[in-house]
Design a protein around this motif. Structure first.
Motif, short mmCIF file in Angstrom:
data_model
loop_
_atom_site.label_atom_id
_atom_site.label_comp_id
_atom_site.label_asym_id
_atom_site.label_seq_id
_atom_site.Cartn_x
_atom_site.Cartn_y
_atom_site.Cartn_z
N GLN A 64 0.82 -1.22 0.00
CA GLN A 64 0.00 0.00 0.00
C GLN A 64 0.85 1.27 0.00
O GLN A 64 0.30 2.36 -0.07
N ARG A 66 1.99 2.59 -11.23
CA ARG A 66 1.19 3.44 -12.11
C ARG A 66 2.05 3.97 -13.26
O ARG A 66 1.65 3.90 -14.43
N ARG A 101 -6.33 8.38 -3.75
CA ARG A 101 -5.06 7.88 -3.22
C ARG A 101 -5.11 7.53 -1.74
O ARG A 101 -4.28 6.77 -1.25
N CYS A 112 -7.53 3.89 -9.03
CA CYS A 112 -7.76 4.18 -7.61
C CYS A 112 -6.66 5.09 -7.08
O CYS A 112 -6.93 6.01 -6.31
N PHE A 113 -5.43 4.83 -7.49
CA PHE A 113 -4.32 5.67 -7.01
C PHE A 113 -4.50 7.10 -7.48
O PHE A 113 -4.29 8.05 -6.72
N GLU A 114 -4.92 7.25 -8.72
CA GLU A 114 -5.05 8.60 -9.26
C GLU A 114 -6.24 9.35 -8.68
O GLU A 114 -6.17 10.55 -8.42
N ARG A 121 2.98 2.22 -5.26
CA ARG A 121 1.79 2.30 -6.12
C ARG A 121 2.06 3.30 -7.25
O ARG A 121 1.62 3.09 -8.39
N ASP A 158 -5.84 -0.47 -10.15
CA ASP A 158 -4.95 0.09 -9.12
C ASP A 158 -4.55 1.50 -9.53
O ASP A 158 -4.59 2.44 -8.71
N ARG A 159 -4.19 1.66 -10.78
CA ARG A 159 -3.81 2.99 -11.29
C ARG A 159 -4.94 3.99 -11.09
O ARG A 159 -4.74 5.10 -10.58
N ARG A 180 -7.11 5.78 -0.07
CA ARG A 180 -7.65 4.48 0.33
C ARG A 180 -6.79 3.34 -0.20
O ARG A 180 -6.26 3.42 -1.30
N PRO A 181 -6.71 2.25 0.56
CA PRO A 181 -5.96 1.09 0.07
C PRO A 181 -6.65 0.41 -1.10
O PRO A 181 -7.86 0.56 -1.31
N PHE A 182 -5.85 -0.32 -1.85
CA PHE A 182 -6.36 -1.10 -2.98
C PHE A 182 -5.73 -2.48 -2.92
O PHE A 182 -4.52 -2.60 -2.75
#
Lengths: 735, 735
Positions: A438, A447, B454, B449-451, A443, B446-447, B456-458
């Motif tokens: 995490q 990405r 950010r 969600c990260f973008e 991450r 994942d990308r 929150r965990p994935f």
């Protein structure tokens, strides 16, 4: 066309960026400030004895590179650019006293349009700031945990504390009189049957007016196999083309690493050639997949976890057993490494039947020519980002820096067919680092790789689940040898393991003062060069006590080295071959480490600095042959009267099948040679091992000798193997 | 202000998108085409017997929704928009015979500016295409593996094959006469000590001229605690503000789920209110971290893997033991679920002391009001994307679709404090799915969600390494009961496990035809409703053979149900409490499943469709109390004369410490009550269990009875527990 102008650089240091140095010395570019200063002052080499300590103060001052030059062109004849591949680490560029560039991070190349300038003296300065250190961090690698600087320089068990600074990549002035090509990159996608490749070439242009742009693809014989032409009427063009039946790029041992050449040419409206970019390319697919049989590995037991992770490299649809090593920057000063050194290192790996080098996250300042050699020699590269053994916490400053640096790294390296996979960095999920899946930094790297280079796999660190690191000595403190440790292990990839040994005697004499040479001991040059107290286990890396335990007190340096080399060679054989026996579940064996950045007195490496093979490399080369006869032996030291019970194997990583044949097993003890078994082995399919019988032979009377187990393969001397074992010494390790 | 106009929709089907339906029936929006058609034709309910089969043909036709309306405003008075929250699944929108929108994907809301229109009849049509099916896929869930449609509808072991289609979210015309607020989203970052929150509110505007924009934050008492005001002179504004000592949002059992209200108001130049958006927000941090002690869990053995993965939820800096369940869309037709049903389901979970619901990837069509209720009730949500049990191969079409749909899902849900983590989907790393960490679809998620989110965990799927799923019956085919299975397991998170049981007798009578009711058997309505041959293990889900083995042949439906319920209740107790005993290494226990989309005759759920609690829910509610006395019992069936040896525990997930106390242990067999032990337990720290003594008690003579183990905690009746065990029946399962 472009015209390069080399500058004469001077270098000096000061307490602050605004202060000019009092004294300057000539500087080599690319290079390192430490080397320039030492050269100018006739210091003894930093690699000898404990001289490196003299360089400690250089971490904490400002260094100014300065070059003066007359206006190289008059206005209208062309523009002048300062082109630089990288400055280590944080710096500003001043031109005629004006700051024209500021940057933190050594991996981003940059160019600066110097614009109009007066005739007469113009001054270009690069002011390099002190080495980055996180405030409050203890002395050591943690000081690097908020920067994109390889952490090994802050001190490691094979690297002294000596932190390079300076212009480490090429830097020069360039005059551009016409339109020019900023960038030309070929990307491609192979179809599922690998018999057609869809290519696209993205060209970006700069400067003035141009006429046409042409792209040609040359095959390895220089014959044009594809071409496109377009008008240079906008800043960017995209050519697309399909090529049927491309010759594929294969890793070492699996085929030729075929390279094409992509040539983009820019022409003036009158047809004159203005600029040209050439780049090699190799067509191949690469993936990380689940090992053969891994999807069938279903736990019958509930609660049920997921299936094993994908850790097998598949190139061009073929699962590859990855044999290789962990590659380090070949010098403390990355700017000082020559292409010749990189080439020699790559060639040694190729000759040792390696096919994968892991560019380890603690030492990633590798020049691009290394990847060219890997492209040529079929060496796959596992490329890490500059993170190792730290918690790179996601501060806004760090994430922004890592974002920019990682994007530059990915874009620079992605054209190389050798690059097989990206990895966040080293041992980040272990308790000494405490990053997790995490962690924002990891991450973000995933990405960026996904966005910029989707065709290659990405893993967040090594080891991830399914991988393992270590051990690094022939014998564990509890007495277990590699011979017992490795067959017990059940991992999918051994991505770091070592077996320490001393450096050759003649080599030791070049950096250990004569009066310290023998017997070795802690506290002096032996310890400075990592023979004592280097790592957490006792006696590292020389482990003199173990040598004495197996062989008795050596009388000379040469004897001691020979004994240590035997343990290192036999240990490495044991690990590589055991990992191969665990195929297909296991599919990677990479030792720690390939090379070293300065002379070590003892350590895990296969190659002494800068590129001198140790005996261990030859030993590994034999264990990494695509085809060989091999044994699993349960221990190193034997006694007369004991039941000797090696298990016979044929190891086959080659894409060819092996017909049935005969392996004759001999045991040489002292002067006697005993034929103890003859194995009529069945045929082996391509890329498939054969497990053979376990022997049972009662060892004859003998004392204090090495014994040699020889496997002779009839008609295939290239598959012969031999193993040294100890015979008849008293057991002291409780085995 | 905005003005909504509801349309009268008609619905019909045709063979192609260009063909208009021959016959139309009234349609409810939101809803489903199947329900409209059935309602219009007086079909019997699809939930009874095997009626659902009548609906099969509806998968493969085109459905056209049609509404006609007069021009609602004259030009200059305002613009008319068609606003729609989602259409299931691929569709076009036609306005007056012109295609004005095309979309694949049910999760993206859309709005269409209908522009100028003539007075008189205007016609709006939504043409819904047949259900997506990958060409060549066998009938079943694999048909959904290139679409973003919940796979459960294609048939599952608790879901009949019945694939919804239609306008499943709200849809209406909206007249906008003035400037309006397109979007207003609050995001925030809490500082490390959680006593200050930095907020930013991004506002985007549309339509005509406006004067000012104001933002206010109201605390739970409606008092304004922060406000900002700005000129509406551009399309987007950003307000930023810090709030000291915010009240935090806590999950159920750990504090109040405090909600603030963010109000953005748009004013005309003359001060008139033009538009307003209200949204609730809760301030909290959430992370997935390594369990307490996990960094110290270092393998001494080399080769050494990484430390355990981060699978413990940490909210507001506190590690939370996650107790909950797998939440499914509460109906076969997501458009037909009412807010009342969602509210009831959320309230039942809260009352059962749950704090985490996993919105499972095979059934993610959940309306937003569900998340509102979770926000209010402190129920954390583990949100999956619509992938389950398939290899969602990364075709260009699929990746583009998933990219768009997932971005919409993330943006829609991220304002909810209940959303704790994102997950790619269900069981994707298992051999029946064959996706891996390298699958482009999962790297893309994942990308995204990260973008977009950010903080929150994935995780890519469940189970990932360290998690496990199953088992789903009280007893394994080899005879091992949950009582033996679970204490052997050593996972960090049990994110799916079940213990099947029959539905209540009265409930069964509502959908099983009377003549089939008893005895149950395969082949009829019992099987259609998953009591037989539903899952891979024999007898699922009713497992009549096991009921008979433990209790003998039941004479009535009511007896059979009672026996099955005992097994389900005791089985679930065993798993939840065992998972809690494995804390802190284990930190999640989520059963399969919470609810069901139609009536099942038997299954793992705790709640019958639509929101009727089964006895198992009450049983789990007791096992999930923050504080309770508990036992580890090695088996379910005992014999007289045997040594009865339960292990006593205090389970404490609460943020409060427990003082020392007394647990009295009684065994009731038949009419007799035996006090078999008195445990003076020590105090328990907050969030910490106490392992107590193992008892040794010889069971007295008794036959054919249930026995009850009772734990009475002196002065704390809220901590009392009891467990039913079987006494004196002959062992038939080899235990």
């Amino acid at each position: 066309m472009r015209q390069e102008i080399r500058l004469d650089w001077q270098l000096g240091h000061s307490a602050a960026a605004g202060e000019r140095p009092v004294k300057s010395v000539p500087a080599l570019v690319p290079g390192a400030v430490q080397l320039d200063w030492a050269r100018a002052h006739d210091w003894p080499s930093h690699v000898q004895a404990d001289n490196y300590k003299m360089y400690a103060w250089m971490e904490d001052v400002h260094w100014t590179y300065s070059a003066t030059f007359d206006r190289p062109v008059s206005t209208g004849e062309g523009r002048v650019f300062f082109v630089c591949g990288g400055v280590d680490y944080a710096f500003i560029v001043r031109f005629n006293d004006e700051i024209v560039h500021e940057q933190e991070g050594m991996f981003r190349a940059f160019e600066i349009d110097l614009g109009d300038m007066p005739a007469g003296d113009n001054r270009l300065e690069v002011v390099v700031f002190p080495t980055p250190k996180r405030p409050g961090a203890p002395v050591g690698r943690q000081q690097a945990d908020q920067s994109c600087k390889p952490a090994c320089s802050y001190g490691w068990d094979w690297h002294p504390r000596l932190i390079p600074l300076g212009i480490w990549q090429d830097a020069y002035l360039e005059i551009r009189r016409d339109a020019y090509i900023c960038d030309a990159e070929l990307s491609y996608e192979l179809n599922g049957t690998l018999d057609s490749v869809a290519m696209s070439v993205a060209v970006t242009l700069g400067g003035g007016t141009a006429g046409a742009v042409a792209w040609t693809l040359l095959d390895p014989d220089g014959i044009c196999v594809a071409e496109c032409r377009g008008q240079a009427d906008k800043d960017s063009l995209l050519f697309t083309k399909c090529l049927s039946h491309p010759a594929l790029w294969w890793p070492n041992g699996h085929g030729d690493p075929v390279l094409y050449v992509s040539v983009v040419s820019l022409y003036a409206p009158d047809g004159r050639l203005l600029d040209q970019k050439k780049a090699r390319c190799g067509f191949r697919t690469v993936a990380l997949v689940v090992y053969e049989g891994g999807w069938e590995e279903d736990s019958l037991e509930f609660p049920k976890p997921c299936n094993p992770p994908p850790l097998t490299l598949e190139v061009n649809g073929r699962k590859i057993f990855a044999k290789g090593s962990n590659f380090l920057c070949p010098d403390i000063f990355p700017g000082a490494v020559t292409a010749a050194t990189y080439k020699e290192l790559a060639a040694l790996a190729k000759d040792a039947h390696m096919n994968l080098l892991r560019v380890w996250g603690g030492s990633t300042a590798i020049k691009e020519c290394f990847y060219d050699f890997c492209d040529e020699m079929g060496l796959l590269v596992w490329q890490e980002f500059p993170l190792a053994c730290n918690d790179y916490a996601g501060s806004a400053h760090y994430l922004k820096l890592l974002d920019a640096e990682s994007r530059a790294i990915i874009k620079r390296l992605r054209p190389h067919p050798c690059i097989a996979m990206w990895c966040g960095g080293n041992e980040l999920f272990n308790h000494w680092s405490r990053m997790t899946e995490q962690s924002p930094a990891l991450r973000m790297l995933d990405r960026n790789c996904f966005e910029l280079d989707r065709s290659r796999p990405f893993i967040k660190t090594s080891p991830v689940m399914g991988m393992a690191h270590g051990y690094y000595l022939f014998r564990y403190p509890d007495g277990a040898e590699l011979h017992q440790m490795m067959p017990r292990a059940r991992y999918l990839a051994y991505t770091e393991f070592g077996c320490a040994g001393p450096s050759p005697a003649e080599y030791l004499k070049t950096f250990i003062p004569e009066d310290e040479l023998y017997p070795p001991g802690p506290g002096g040059a032996w310890e400075e060069h990592h023979a004592f107290n280097a790592w957490e286990a006792e006696g590292t890396w020389l482990d003199l006590g173990m040598i004495i335990d197996y062989f008795g007190q050596p009388e000379t340096l040469e004897d001691m080295v020979r004994y240590g080399e035997i343990l290192q060679c036999e240990g490495y054989k044991c690990i590589y071959e055991e990992a191969r026996r665990q195929k297909p579940r296991c599919s990677m064996a990479l030792n720690w480490c390939y090379n070293e950045p300065w002379p070590s007195a003892a350590g895990n490496s296969l190659i002494n600095w800068p590129a001198i093979a140790k005996p261990a490399l030859k030993s590994i080369a034999r264990s990494c042959r695509p085809l060989l006869a091999s044994v699993r032996v349960v221990k190193f030291r034997w006694n007369s009267g004991e039941l000797f019970n090696p298990e016979l194997w044929i190891l086959n990583d080659s894409p060819a099948a092996l017909p049935a044949g005969t392996v004759r097993v001999y045991l040489n003890i002292g002067a006697g040679q005993h034929e103890i078994f003859r194995w009529e082995h069945p045929p082996a399919e391509a890329n498939t091992n054969i497990a053979g019988p376990r022997l049972a032979y009662t060892l004859p009377e003998a004392q204090g000798e090495l014994m040699t187990l020889r496997l002779w393969v009839e008609g295939r001397p290239d598959m012969d193997s031999e193993y040294l074992l100890l015979m008849g010494k008293e057991k002291r390790n409780g085995l």
